[in-house]
Design a protein around this motif. Sequence first.
Motif, mmCIF file in Angstrom:
data_model
loop_
_atom_site.group_PDB
_atom_site.id
_atom_site.type_symbol
_atom_site.label_atom_id
_atom_site.label_comp_id
_atom_site.label_asym_id
_atom_site.label_seq_id
_atom_site.Cartn_x
_atom_site.Cartn_y
_atom_site.Cartn_z
ATOM 1 N N GLU A 1 0.833 -1.211 0.000
ATOM 2 C CA GLU A 1 0.000 0.000 0.000
ATOM 3 C C GLU A 1 0.868 1.261 0.000
ATOM 4 O O GLU A 1 0.583 2.214 -0.719
ATOM 5 N N VAL A 2 1.913 1.266 0.818
ATOM 6 C CA VAL A 2 2.817 2.419 0.872
ATOM 7 C C VAL A 2 3.436 2.648 -0.508
ATOM 8 O O VAL A 2 3.413 3.764 -1.038
ATOM 9 N N LEU A 3 3.984 1.602 -1.103
ATOM 10 C CA LEU A 3 4.648 1.736 -2.399
ATOM 11 C C LEU A 3 3.664 2.101 -3.507
ATOM 12 O O LEU A 3 3.956 2.954 -4.342
ATOM 13 N N GLU B 1 5.394 4.748 11.667
ATOM 14 C CA GLU B 1 4.046 4.264 11.929
ATOM 15 C C GLU B 1 3.153 5.407 12.379
ATOM 16 O O GLU B 1 3.603 6.331 13.042
ATOM 17 N N ASP B 2 1.899 5.291 12.037
ATOM 18 C CA ASP B 2 0.865 6.170 12.574
ATOM 19 C C ASP B 2 -0.166 5.264 13.228
ATOM 20 O O ASP B 2 -0.810 4.457 12.546
ATOM 21 N N ASN B 3 -0.261 5.364 14.538
ATOM 22 C CA ASN B 3 -1.224 4.564 15.295
ATOM 23 C C ASN B 3 -1.054 3.068 15.007
ATOM 24 O O ASN B 3 -2.030 2.347 14.799
ATOM 25 N N GLY B 4 0.192 2.607 14.953
ATOM 26 C CA GLY B 4 0.486 1.193 14.751
ATOM 27 C C GLY B 4 0.483 0.718 13.319
ATOM 28 O O GLY B 4 0.798 -0.437 13.044
ATOM 29 N N LYS B 5 0.135 1.576 12.375
ATOM 30 C CA LYS B 5 0.118 1.199 10.955
ATOM 31 C C LYS B 5 1.379 1.750 10.276
ATOM 32 O O LYS B 5 1.671 2.935 10.383
ATOM 33 N N MET B 6 2.118 0.872 9.593
ATOM 34 C CA MET B 6 3.330 1.293 8.903
ATOM 35 C C MET B 6 2.946 2.211 7.731
ATOM 36 O O MET B 6 2.120 1.849 6.897
ATOM 37 N N ILE B 7 3.541 3.411 7.713
ATOM 38 C CA ILE B 7 3.201 4.409 6.693
ATOM 39 C C ILE B 7 4.410 4.853 5.879
ATOM 40 O O ILE B 7 4.280 5.663 4.961
ATOM 41 N N GLY B 8 5.569 4.326 6.223
ATOM 42 C CA GLY B 8 6.768 4.675 5.477
ATOM 43 C C GLY B 8 7.940 3.848 5.958
ATOM 44 O O GLY B 8 7.893 3.256 7.039
ATOM 45 N N PHE B 9 8.987 3.802 5.127
ATOM 46 C CA PHE B 9 10.159 3.011 5.491
ATOM 47 C C PHE B 9 11.388 3.503 4.734
ATOM 48 O O PHE B 9 11.290 4.175 3.708
ATOM 49 N N ILE B 10 12.530 3.132 5.282
ATOM 50 C CA ILE B 10 13.796 3.271 4.571
ATOM 51 C C ILE B 10 14.483 1.918 4.699
ATOM 52 O O ILE B 10 14.452 1.289 5.765
ATOM 53 N N CYS B 11 15.043 1.436 3.609
ATOM 54 C CA CYS B 11 15.682 0.121 3.534
ATOM 55 C C CYS B 11 17.120 0.335 3.087
ATOM 56 O O CYS B 11 17.368 1.056 2.120
ATOM 57 N N PHE B 12 18.063 -0.312 3.779
ATOM 58 C CA PHE B 12 19.473 -0.076 3.480
ATOM 59 C C PHE B 12 20.318 -1.270 3.873
ATOM 60 O O PHE B 12 19.840 -2.194 4.540
ATOM 61 N N GLY B 13 21.578 -1.240 3.478
ATOM 62 C CA GLY B 13 22.518 -2.284 3.860
ATOM 63 C C GLY B 13 23.939 -1.829 3.656
ATOM 64 O O GLY B 13 24.202 -0.815 2.994
ATOM 65 N N PHE B 14 24.854 -2.577 4.224
ATOM 66 C CA PHE B 14 26.281 -2.316 4.060
ATOM 67 C C PHE B 14 26.741 -2.926 2.747
ATOM 68 O O PHE B 14 26.349 -4.048 2.404
ATOM 69 N N ASP B 15 27.544 -2.206 2.005
ATOM 70 C CA ASP B 15 28.106 -2.733 0.765
ATOM 71 C C ASP B 15 29.341 -3.546 1.138
ATOM 72 O O ASP B 15 30.396 -2.983 1.435
ATOM 73 N N SER B 16 29.200 -4.857 1.143
ATOM 74 C CA SER B 16 30.270 -5.741 1.613
ATOM 75 C C SER B 16 31.502 -5.741 0.709
ATOM 76 O O SER B 16 32.525 -6.318 1.075
ATOM 77 N N CYS B 17 31.430 -5.095 -0.427
ATOM 78 C CA CYS B 17 32.592 -4.975 -1.306
ATOM 79 C C CYS B 17 33.361 -3.692 -1.022
ATOM 80 O O CYS B 17 34.231 -3.298 -1.807
ATOM 81 N N MET C 1 13.301 3.904 -0.225
ATOM 82 C CA MET C 1 12.616 4.724 0.758
ATOM 83 C C MET C 1 11.280 5.111 0.148
ATOM 84 O O MET C 1 11.205 5.490 -1.021
ATOM 85 N N ALA C 2 10.237 5.005 0.943
ATOM 86 C CA ALA C 2 8.905 5.390 0.469
ATOM 87 C C ALA C 2 8.057 5.820 1.656
ATOM 88 O O ALA C 2 8.159 5.246 2.739
ATOM 89 N N ILE C 3 7.242 6.814 1.404
ATOM 90 C CA ILE C 3 6.282 7.304 2.382
ATOM 91 C C ILE C 3 4.907 7.218 1.730
ATOM 92 O O ILE C 3 4.747 7.595 0.561
#
Length: 163
Positions: A22-24, A60-76, A86-88
Amino acid sequence: MKINQITYRKETKESDLEDFREVLSSSGFFYEYEIEAAEDFLKYQLEDGDESGVYYYMAEDNGKMIGFICFGFDSCTVHTYILYWMAIHNDYRGKGIGKVLLKKFEDYVIEHGGKKIVGETSGRELYKPTRDFYVKNGYKLVAEIPDYYSIGDSRVTIVKDVG
């Protein structure tokens, strides 16, 4: 839309899968295959936790996920992190939530010895506000590859030195 109290968390939970699409989808920015790829990242993280190398901060707004950021370490690399997604939710855009998520991510990178953040976004006109958002938050647009995602859709690489 009435916004209750926005909270942030690092942990992912199964119920995020319900809200994720839904967010995306709400933004109108992502193609179906991009939404499916993003969902795969979340499923991978839910299955393997931090062992997956994929990390999130959720809003979250009132327990509902409304946005996120996703990331990781570049192992190289020695000290570079990758901003994957990232999406809101469209109903919550322009309320500072993305800025808070970005700051939480940057703080995480610094706390874990990271020095550089690299990400990518689309060069389509639709993404101009996204590119402007990153520039306003200290990122540089360092490269553009024409026709990368599809004909007429370039890849724009963003970079920020944080340490």
